[in-house]
Design a protein around this motif. Structure first.
Motif, PDB file in Angstrom:
ATOM      1  N   MET A   1       0.762  -1.260   0.243  1.00 51.60           N
ATOM      2  CA  MET A   1       0.202   0.133   0.136  1.00 51.60           C
ATOM      3  C   MET A   1       1.008   1.284  -0.090  1.00 51.60           C
ATOM      4  SD  MET A   1      -2.868   1.091  -0.114  1.00 51.60           S
ATOM      5  CE  MET A   1      -3.918   3.149   0.002  1.00 51.60           C
ATOM      6  N   VAL A   2       2.437   1.443   0.723  1.00 55.93           N
ATOM      7  CA  VAL A   2       2.756   2.454   0.953  1.00 55.93           C
ATOM      8  C   VAL A   2       3.649   2.594  -0.431  1.00 55.93           C
ATOM      9  CG1 VAL A   2       5.467   2.818   2.422  1.00 55.93           C
ATOM     10  CG2 VAL A   2       2.744   2.322   3.474  1.00 55.93           C
ATOM     11  N   LEU A   3       3.670   1.830  -0.949  1.00 60.01           N
ATOM     12  CA  LEU A   3       5.221   1.798  -2.547  1.00 60.01           C
ATOM     13  C   LEU A   3       3.725   1.926  -3.441  1.00 60.01           C
ATOM     14  CD1 LEU A   3       7.158  -1.418  -1.778  1.00 60.01           C
ATOM     15  CD2 LEU A   3       7.366   1.021  -1.832  1.00 60.01           C
ATOM     16  N   ALA A   4       2.600   1.779  -3.391  1.00 59.68           N
ATOM     17  CA  ALA A   4       1.688   2.380  -4.928  1.00 59.68           C
ATOM     18  C   ALA A   4       1.238   3.653  -4.103  1.00 59.68           C
ATOM     19  CB  ALA A   4      -0.193   1.026  -4.185  1.00 59.68           C
ATOM     20  N   VAL A   5       1.089   3.904  -3.272  1.00 58.34           N
ATOM     21  CA  VAL A   5       1.173   5.683  -2.754  1.00 58.34           C
ATOM     22  C   VAL A   5       2.537   5.889  -3.063  1.00 58.34           C
ATOM     23  CG1 VAL A   5       1.210   7.151  -0.944  1.00 58.34           C
ATOM     24  CG2 VAL A   5      -0.640   5.102  -0.970  1.00 58.34           C
ATOM     25  N   PHE A   6       3.188   5.728  -3.223  1.00 53.75           N
ATOM     26  CA  PHE A   6       4.955   6.485  -3.504  1.00 53.75           C
ATOM     27  C   PHE A   6       5.295   6.153  -5.208  1.00 53.75           C
ATOM     28  CE2 PHE A   6       7.652   6.124   0.845  1.00 53.75           C
ATOM     29  CZ  PHE A   6       6.047   7.097   1.166  1.00 53.75           C
ATOM     30  N   SER A   7       4.684   5.217  -5.740  1.00 56.23           N
ATOM     31  CA  SER A   7       5.261   5.276  -7.299  1.00 56.23           C
ATOM     32  C   SER A   7       4.316   5.252  -7.576  1.00 56.23           C
ATOM     33  CB  SER A   7       5.642   3.240  -7.295  1.00 56.23           C
ATOM     34  OG  SER A   7       7.480   3.852  -5.744  1.00 56.23           O
ATOM     35  N   LEU A   8       3.099   4.343  -7.099  1.00 52.07           N
ATOM     36  CA  LEU A   8       1.871   3.832  -8.669  1.00 52.07           C
ATOM     37  C   LEU A   8       1.435   4.885  -8.613  1.00 52.07           C
ATOM     38  CD1 LEU A   8       1.172   1.529 -10.676  1.00 52.07           C
ATOM     39  CD2 LEU A   8      -0.292   1.079  -9.140  1.00 52.07           C
ATOM     40  N   LEU A   9       0.366   5.727  -7.316  1.00 55.49           N
ATOM     41  CA  LEU A   9      -0.537   6.319  -8.041  1.00 55.49           C
ATOM     42  C   LEU A   9       0.095   8.195  -8.697  1.00 55.49           C
ATOM     43  CD1 LEU A   9      -2.632   5.662  -4.020  1.00 55.49           C
ATOM     44  CD2 LEU A   9      -2.687   5.304  -6.123  1.00 55.49           C
ATOM     45  N   PRO A  10       0.834   7.923  -8.134  1.00 55.86           N
ATOM     46  CA  PRO A  10       1.407   9.328  -8.547  1.00 55.86           C
ATOM     47  C   PRO A  10       1.328   9.331 -10.365  1.00 55.86           C
ATOM     48  CG  PRO A  10       2.947   9.526  -6.977  1.00 55.86           C
ATOM     49  CD  PRO A  10       1.950   8.176  -6.966  1.00 55.86           C
ATOM     50  N   LEU A  11       2.115   7.995 -10.829  1.00 48.55           N
ATOM     51  CA  LEU A  11       0.688   7.945 -12.541  1.00 48.55           C
ATOM     52  C   LEU A  11       0.234   8.225 -12.884  1.00 48.55           C
ATOM     53  CD1 LEU A  11       4.494   5.548 -12.532  1.00 48.55           C
ATOM     54  CD2 LEU A  11       4.293   8.211 -13.088  1.00 48.55           C
ATOM     55  N   ILE A  12      -1.138   7.303 -12.432  1.00 52.41           N
ATOM     56  CA  ILE A  12      -2.317   7.546 -12.317  1.00 52.41           C
ATOM     57  C   ILE A  12      -2.930   8.443 -12.314  1.00 52.41           C
ATOM     58  CG2 ILE A  12      -4.399   6.287 -11.720  1.00 52.41           C
ATOM     59  CD1 ILE A  12      -2.535   4.027 -10.531  1.00 52.41           C
ATOM     60  N   ALA A  13      -2.384   9.659 -10.933  1.00 48.01           N
ATOM     61  CA  ALA A  13      -3.151  10.659 -10.783  1.00 48.01           C
ATOM     62  C   ALA A  13      -2.923  11.868 -12.128  1.00 48.01           C
ATOM     63  CB  ALA A  13      -2.348  11.322  -9.575  1.00 48.01           C
ATOM     64  N   LEU A  14      -1.635  11.277 -12.430  1.00 50.29           N
ATOM     65  CA  LEU A  14      -0.985  11.877 -13.464  1.00 50.29           C
ATOM     66  C   LEU A  14      -1.329  12.020 -15.013  1.00 50.29           C
ATOM     67  CD1 LEU A  14       1.335  14.104 -15.276  1.00 50.29           C
ATOM     68  CD2 LEU A  14       2.754  11.222 -15.435  1.00 50.29           C
ATOM     69  N   VAL A  15      -1.896  10.953 -15.691  1.00 51.55           N
ATOM     70  CA  VAL A  15      -2.493  10.831 -16.479  1.00 51.55           C
ATOM     71  C   VAL A  15      -4.166  11.041 -16.226  1.00 51.55           C
ATOM     72  CG1 VAL A  15      -4.120   8.181 -18.204  1.00 51.55           C
ATOM     73  CG2 VAL A  15      -1.332   8.699 -17.116  1.00 51.55           C
ATOM     74  N   VAL A  16      -4.904  10.913 -15.028  1.00 53.24           N
ATOM     75  CA  VAL A  16      -6.181  11.104 -15.111  1.00 53.24           C
ATOM     76  C   VAL A  16      -6.410  12.914 -15.139  1.00 53.24           C
ATOM     77  CG1 VAL A  16      -7.946  11.316 -12.806  1.00 53.24           C
ATOM     78  CG2 VAL A  16      -6.788   9.541 -13.804  1.00 53.24           C
ATOM     79  N   ARG A  17      -5.064  13.591 -14.852  1.00 57.75           N
ATOM     80  CA  ARG A  17      -5.217  14.963 -14.471  1.00 57.75           C
ATOM     81  C   ARG A  17      -4.942  15.745 -15.682  1.00 57.75           C
ATOM     82  NH1 ARG A  17      -6.915  18.959 -14.170  1.00 57.75           N
ATOM     83  NH2 ARG A  17      -5.785  21.247 -13.024  1.00 57.75           N
ATOM     84  N   GLY A  18      -4.366  14.889 -17.012  1.00 60.46           N
ATOM     85  CA  GLY A  18      -4.692  15.431 -18.260  1.00 60.46           C
ATOM     86  C   GLY A  18      -6.250  15.006 -19.013  1.00 60.46           C
TER      87      GLY A  18
END
Length: 538
Positions: A1-18
């Protein structure tokens, strides 16, 4: 969970924000940012410039890296081991500082190279503010990445293949082109793709060298968009997605090129790499390698030192005021504290998490451990600036606000670079046979005692190497910090960039010198202490 918050979710947030905008406090799906980027020529030029400069830099880095690797591993060049270690030094010169040094060398008006030629009426033959200047500066500093990957492959290559070719009548040159290079082609390709991915994500070099003559790359465009008020985060996100797409395409092309082909050369048969005797030519080769070191490390450092004690660039008058500025300025003190706090904490946390992930993936049969490794390694193929934007978007939406503090920078650095620690520690951990730990448990040691008294001492060199590596990256990191910092969390790299923006080149030189001392000095200190402990242990 911690690693997902650190490494994965920022990439998902970047794609969604576009593809979303905020209207009345609600997120609304929209393609307006995509349409804007697709319809304006300036963004297409930026993408084109990024591809051209990155491919050019990749080719230059591959040529230099392969030549360096072949000369240092397969020839009798004098002091090959020392030269190989020195040839990795450009990696530890921050891109911003390397680019700044080449501004002092090759800028049309102030460049050291152009001063005598202009005095002789020969004009200004060297202009670093061009496509060629960009490709040259980026290429020479990322060449060591290719060199290290190819050198490793050359050491593992069975020399009987080359011997068979020469018995068949091939010359040394034909043997190299028809046997050696094709066999190490996967390593050359891997190094080249790595060089390309690094190139597209660079920020400091394109801004310093490209913006003067309006050669905008995607990273420079992102910086300009962030300077607008209010900034269009949708456009910024789409531009960052551009970088991610380029990175993915490069990795897919690499996989496609190697698919279905076998490059196995390491067998159970023992061998040693065959050394080619160059006679007196080995001194010429050594001279060329020293020239490379002069252009990338020695020369830039000497020039930065000279500029830091000049009243202004190449004025011929010297002063200690720029050096005194380092301890008299409140700006330097506060940014130095932020840099050391962020770097030491982030490097330590990255190494500890890297050790945990490495142990789980290499020593356990936990379900999902392969997925865990993929999550950690994913940011490795994403440019730093794009990842940092994803971090900022994610934490802006998150109810627990860390935006505007040093913590978001630390979180971003951990998520982006934990893969470096995992790779470094895992490679050491898998070399240690589990029977050592099993013997300790049979002797009555618990899990904790086994880890503390057996596993950790054995992988300690890799842990220290990992810490030093990420520390040297973090202390001068610019791309990751730029979208995340505020006035209270500025670092030395941001202060250097801001000082460059107002044209205080001598102060930039003194700040660059301080960053080099913090990076190389700590690296030397830790390495020295480690060697002393090893000597004492033996």
């Amino acid at each position: 969970m911690v690693l997902a918050v650190f490494s994965l979710l920022p990439l998902i947030a970047l794609v969604v924000r576009g593809f979303v905008e905020t209207e009345g406090g609600r997120l609304v799906l929209t393609f307006s940012a995509v349409k804007t980027v697709m319809s304006q020529s300036g963004y297409w030029f930026a993408a084109w410039n990024t591809v051209v400069v990155s491919i050019g830099s990749m080719i230059l880095a591959a040529v230099i890296g392969v030549i360096l690797a072949w000369c240092l591993v397969r020839t009798n060049v004098p002091f090959a081991r020392l030269l190989e270690q020195l040839a990795t030094m450009p990696i530890f010169i921050p891109p911003f500082i390397g680019a700044f040094a080449w501004v002092l060398i090759g800028a049309p008006r102030i460049g050291l190279f152009n001063l005598p030629t202009r005095g002789l009426g020969l004009g200004e033959p060297l202009d670093i503010y061009t496509y060629t200047g960009l490709i040259w500066t980026i290429g020479i500093y990322i060449a060591p990445y290719v060199m290290m990957i190819v050198a490793s492959a050359l050491r593992n290559m069975d020399p009987s293949l080359e011997e068979a070719a020469q018995v068949a009548g091939l010359s040394r040159v034909r043997t190299m082109f028809q046997i050696t290079l094709p066999v190490v082609a996967p390593s050359i390709l891997s190094g080249s793709v790595l060089a390309f991915v690094i190139s597209i994500g660079l920020f400091g070099t394109p801004v310093l060298l490209g913006m003067t003559k309006e050669i905008y790359l995607v990273t420079a465009r992102i910086y300009l968009e962030l300077q607008q008020f209010p900034p269009s985060f949708g456009i910024v996100a789409v531009l960052a997605i551009y970088l991610m797409v380029l990175s993915v395409i490069a990795n897919l092309l690499q996989s496609w090129a190697l698919r279905g082909r076998s490059f196995v050369t390491v067998t159970g048969k023992g061998f040693r790499p065959r050394i080619i005797q160059l006679a007196t030519g080995r001194y010429v080769v050594a001279g060329i390698i020293w020239l490379y070191l002069l252009l990338t490390v020695v020369g830039p450092i000497i020039i930065i030192i000279a500029a830091s004690v000049s009243t202004y660039t190449w004025s011929g008058r010297f002063t200690w005021n720029n050096i005194a500025f380092l301890w008299e300025s409140e700006d330097v003190r506060s940014t130095l504290w932020n840099s050391l706090f962020i770097t030491i904490l982030a490097a330590s946390a990255t190494t500890i998490l890297g050790l945990i992930v490495s142990w789980i993936t290499a020593r356990t049969r936990m379900r999902g451990r392969q997925f865990l490794e993929h999550v950690v390694l994913l940011p490795m193929s994403v440019p730093s600036l794009a990842f940092a934007l994803g971090v900022s978007f994610f934490w802006l939406w998150f109810p627990w606000s860390v935006y505007g503090t040093v913590w978001i920078i630390i979180i971003g650095l951990i998520g982006r670079y934990i893969s470096y620690s995992v790779r470094s520690i895992t490679s050491s951990l898998i070399q240690i046979h589990p029977e050592l730990e099993e013997s300790a448990r049979i002797s009555g040691f618990g899990w904790g005692s086994t880890m503390w008294r057996v596993t950790l001492p054995l992988v300690l060199p890799a842990i220290i190497s990992s810490w030093v590596m990420v520390y040297s990256i973090f202390i001068s990191e610019l791309s990751m910090v730029l979208p995340l910092y505020t006035t209270s969390s500025r670092t030395l790299s941001i202060l250097s960039f801001d000082t460059w923006a107002v044209g205080e080149f001598s102060l930039v030189a003194s700040l660059s010198l301080l960053q080099l001392l913090l990076g190389v000095g700590v690296m030397w200190f830790v390495t020295h202490i480690t060697k002393q402990r090893q000597i004492a242990a033996t």
